[in-house]
Design a protein around this motif. Structure first.
Motif, PDB file in Angstrom:
ATOM      1  N   ASP A 264       0.845  -1.196   0.000  1.00  0.00           N
ATOM      2  CA  ASP A 264       0.000   0.000   0.000  1.00  0.00           C
ATOM      3  C   ASP A 264       0.885   1.252   0.000  1.00  0.00           C
ATOM      4  N   THR A 265       2.126   1.072  -0.451  1.00  0.00           N
ATOM      5  CA  THR A 265       3.137   2.137  -0.409  1.00  0.00           C
ATOM      6  C   THR A 265       3.573   2.513  -1.815  1.00  0.00           C
ATOM      7  N   ILE A 266       3.894   3.803  -1.992  1.00  0.00           N
ATOM      8  CA  ILE A 266       4.476   4.285  -3.240  1.00  0.00           C
ATOM      9  C   ILE A 266       5.842   4.886  -2.928  1.00  0.00           C
ATOM     10  N   LEU A 267       6.849   4.448  -3.638  1.00  0.00           N
ATOM     11  CA  LEU A 267       8.198   4.988  -3.507  1.00  0.00           C
ATOM     12  C   LEU A 267       8.356   6.041  -4.597  1.00  0.00           C
ATOM     13  N   LYS A 307      -4.006   8.204  -3.502  1.00  0.00           N
ATOM     14  CA  LYS A 307      -5.114   8.119  -2.551  1.00  0.00           C
ATOM     15  C   LYS A 307      -4.940   6.952  -1.583  1.00  0.00           C
ATOM     16  N   ASP A 308      -4.993   7.265  -0.284  1.00  0.00           N
ATOM     17  CA  ASP A 308      -4.898   6.279   0.805  1.00  0.00           C
ATOM     18  C   ASP A 308      -3.582   5.495   0.798  1.00  0.00           C
ATOM     19  N   LYS A 309      -2.537   6.072   0.226  1.00  0.00           N
ATOM     20  CA  LYS A 309      -1.238   5.394   0.166  1.00  0.00           C
ATOM     21  C   LYS A 309      -0.261   5.946   1.200  1.00  0.00           C
ATOM     22  N   ARG A 310       0.679   5.103   1.573  1.00  0.00           N
ATOM     23  CA  ARG A 310       1.858   5.566   2.301  1.00  0.00           C
ATOM     24  C   ARG A 310       2.871   5.951   1.230  1.00  0.00           C
ATOM     25  N   VAL A 311       3.428   7.147   1.317  1.00  0.00           N
ATOM     26  CA  VAL A 311       4.361   7.619   0.294  1.00  0.00           C
ATOM     27  C   VAL A 311       5.746   7.806   0.901  1.00  0.00           C
ATOM     28  N   LEU A 312       6.734   7.175   0.267  1.00  0.00           N
ATOM     29  CA  LEU A 312       8.140   7.350   0.628  1.00  0.00           C
ATOM     30  C   LEU A 312       8.772   8.201  -0.461  1.00  0.00           C
ATOM     31  N   MET A 313       9.193   9.413  -0.125  1.00  0.00           N
ATOM     32  CA  MET A 313       9.740  10.333  -1.123  1.00  0.00           C
ATOM     33  C   MET A 313      11.254  10.441  -0.979  1.00  0.00           C
ATOM     34  N   ARG A 323       9.483  20.811   0.452  1.00  0.00           N
ATOM     35  CA  ARG A 323       8.243  21.452   0.040  1.00  0.00           C
ATOM     36  C   ARG A 323       7.413  20.547  -0.857  1.00  0.00           C
ATOM     37  N   GLY A 324       8.060  19.583  -1.507  1.00  0.00           N
ATOM     38  CA  GLY A 324       7.305  18.610  -2.294  1.00  0.00           C
ATOM     39  C   GLY A 324       6.384  17.791  -1.403  1.00  0.00           C
ATOM     40  N   SER A 325       6.894  17.350  -0.258  1.00  0.00           N
ATOM     41  CA  SER A 325       6.067  16.588   0.681  1.00  0.00           C
ATOM     42  C   SER A 325       4.996  17.478   1.298  1.00  0.00           C
ATOM     43  N   ALA A 326       5.345  18.748   1.533  1.00  0.00           N
ATOM     44  CA  ALA A 326       4.352  19.691   2.079  1.00  0.00           C
ATOM     45  C   ALA A 326       3.197  19.877   1.102  1.00  0.00           C
ATOM     46  N   TYR A 327       3.531  19.931  -0.198  1.00  0.00           N
ATOM     47  CA  TYR A 327       2.479  20.093  -1.203  1.00  0.00           C
ATOM     48  C   TYR A 327       1.599  18.846  -1.261  1.00  0.00           C
ATOM     49  N   LEU A 328       2.220  17.670  -1.230  1.00  0.00           N
ATOM     50  CA  LEU A 328       1.456  16.426  -1.272  1.00  0.00           C
ATOM     51  C   LEU A 328       0.566  16.303  -0.042  1.00  0.00           C
ATOM     52  N   CYS A 334      -3.114  11.291   0.925  1.00  0.00           N
ATOM     53  CA  CYS A 334      -2.233  10.197   1.361  1.00  0.00           C
ATOM     54  C   CYS A 334      -2.511   9.824   2.816  1.00  0.00           C
ATOM     55  N   ARG A 335      -2.243   8.587   3.123  1.00  0.00           N
ATOM     56  CA  ARG A 335      -2.370   8.175   4.518  1.00  0.00           C
ATOM     57  C   ARG A 335      -1.191   8.696   5.333  1.00  0.00           C
ATOM     58  N   GLU A 336       0.004   8.572   4.777  1.00  0.00           N
ATOM     59  CA  GLU A 336       1.215   9.063   5.442  1.00  0.00           C
ATOM     60  C   GLU A 336       2.210   9.501   4.385  1.00  0.00           C
ATOM     61  N   VAL A 337       3.020  10.506   4.707  1.00  0.00           N
ATOM     62  CA  VAL A 337       4.060  10.982   3.790  1.00  0.00           C
ATOM     63  C   VAL A 337       5.394  11.006   4.530  1.00  0.00           C
ATOM     64  N   TYR A 338       6.365  10.253   4.013  1.00  0.00           N
ATOM     65  CA  TYR A 338       7.704  10.193   4.596  1.00  0.00           C
ATOM     66  C   TYR A 338       8.717  10.678   3.558  1.00  0.00           C
TER      67      TYR A 338
END
Length: 463
Positions: A264-267, A307-313, A323-328, A334-338
């Motif tokens: 459920d994660t996007i890298l 949508k509803d994903k955990r994102v690893l940036m 600021r990319g994570s702040a925009y997302l 997203c469920r969580e942004v790392y």
């Protein structure tokens, strides 16, 4: 020999001074009660090095591990000021000014380091390094900071690019190892940065002043060009920072789950297409964008993907993720942004043969640096494995092209057929017009690609 009874008070005074410096440093990192809100992390009481802490032991461990040198400098500064009869400066403020936001950002020191004891050869040696760093903070007078940075870099014979804004500073500079070491030392002692920047914020790689054509220092609206007012999308709303070790474990888990179709994660790679083309994390989603300023539009057009994903940036040094994570996060999908703290640079220092494969693109005359032997890209013309960029041979095209030595020997040195055939010869010099990136591949590339998370992406994570 000093009697024990005479030395004991001195030791107690030093211990007391160290405890006082530690306490003052922690106090300076405290988030004012009025600023604590769910948007910035409910329960957050301290912030340091772009990390949030809710418990006192957590901030204590962080300061002890990462700011021992800063405390030593502060302790020494206070001792010198005490001998001179001056009132010590509070952490985060100028002498006599209380810490915190009420007094604004600290005043800028115009001091330049003493280099009289260093030979000209040591300062200008071609054997050196390139430093990459950034610091988000409130800058009251960007013009003054810009002028000081220019003077400092010229004084140390450094070249490179530095962007200054009211939101902070972003720099990539090259020079001799003596010069870059002095530069770091001065930056860490600068009142504006001394309680924010730390040694680990400077990413270094082999290089020197010759990696840049000149020195460019300027004032901009943003320290990384995302194209959105920092007041609208602020670095203060960034995602959760992960150390290289934590990020490595997350990627390992992601690849394991993705191979079984359970993730459920996007890298997410926050860089541009020509960067991710020659090096990337296995199993990543790499947007086909030419500029970081297209990133917000890319997110807007692909909200369903996240949508509803955990994102690893991740990005090169960490700054675009701020600021990319702040925009997302502002899109609330997203469920969580790392994000990877220190970027690929710091990850490769600890995991040179980890999950990042290929070369790391850098914005200087080297174009790329490597930590492993993998080649993941190909020659534009023959398809042979190749990952060394060159500028398009057309005089007025700034596109980068991957063309292997064999194809170069055949005269295939341009980025596309239009450039190769016409060479974009200038016919309008008198009118003052310029031709910039006017070639087939630029016009053909969609500004904002529509991404679909597919098995193709997940397959790249398999052995």
């Amino acid at each position: 020999m000093v009697p024990a009874e005479a030395g004991e008070p001195g030791r107690k005074q030093r211990a007391l001074a160290r405890r006082k410096a530690f306490s003052m440093f922690v106090k300076a990192k405290e988030v004012p009660a009025a600023s604590r809100c769910p948007g910035s992390g409910e329960g957050v009481r301290w912030r340091c090095c772009r990390q949030a802490f809710e418990e006192l032991p957590g901030i204590h461990r962080h300061v002890a591990l990462h700011h021992a040198g800063d405390l030593g400098r502060q302790d020494g500064l206070e001792a010198r000021q005490e001998r001179l009869g001056a009132r010590p400066a509070q952490p985060g403020g100028s002498p006599g000014q209380p810490s915190g936001h009420a007094g604004g950002s600290p005043e800028l020191s115009w001091a330049l380091p003493d280099t009289s004891h260093i030979s000209h050869e040591d300062l200008t040696s071609k054997v050196g390094e390139v430093l990459l760093y950034y610091c988000y903070c409130e800058v009251k007078d960007p013009e003054k900071l810009c002028a000081w940075q220019k003077a400092l870099c010229q004084h140390l014979h450094l070249t490179g690019k530095i962007r200054v804004a009211s939101e902070g500073i972003n720099g990539t500079v090259g020079g001799s190892k003596v010069a870059t070491s002095l530069y770091i030392e001065v930056m860490l002692s600068q009142p504006l940065f001394k309680n924010i920047l730390c040694q680990e914020d400077f990413k270094s790689s082999a290089g020197g002043a010759n990696c840049f054509p000149d020195l460019r220092v300027g004032v901009f609206k943003e320290i990384v060009p995302m194209g959105i007012d920092p007041k609208i999308v602020s670095y203060k709303e960034t995602g959760i920072h992960l150390s290289p070790q934590e990020f490595h474990k997350e990627v390992e888990q992601y690849l394991s789950q993705a191979s079984q179709g359970q993730s459920d994660t996007i890298l997410l790679d926050c860089r541009n297409f020509y960067e991710s083309k020659i090096g990337q994390f296995q199993g990543c989603l790499a947007p086909d964008i030419r500029k970081f300023s297209y990133f917000p539009s890319y997110i807007d057009e692909n909200l369903e993907v996240f949508k509803d994903k955990r994102v690893l940036m991740y990005c090169t040094g960490g700054i675009r993720c701020e600021r990319g994570s702040a925009y997302l996060r502002s899109k609330a999908v997203c469920r969580e942004v790392y994000q990877l703290k220190g970027g690929i640079h710091k990850y490769l220092e600890e995991f040179p043969d980890g999950f990042y494969r290929g070369k790391l693109f850098v914005f200087d005359d080297r174009y790329a640096i490597c930590s492993n032997e993998d080649i993941i890209s190909a020659c534009r013309y023959c398809g042979a494995l190749w990952d060394q960029y060159k500028l398009c041979s057309s005089q007025h095209c700034r596109q980068l092209v991957l063309t292997c030595p064999s194809c170069c020997n055949k005269g295939l040195t341009a980025c596309c057929s239009v450039c190769q055939e016409k060479e974009l010869k200038v016919t309008s010099k008198a009118s003052g017009q310029t031709l910039k990136e006017e070639c087939e591949c630029t016009k053909r590339r969609p500004r904002v690609p529509i991404e679909r998370v597919s098995q193709r992406m997940l397959d790249t994570g398999k052995d």
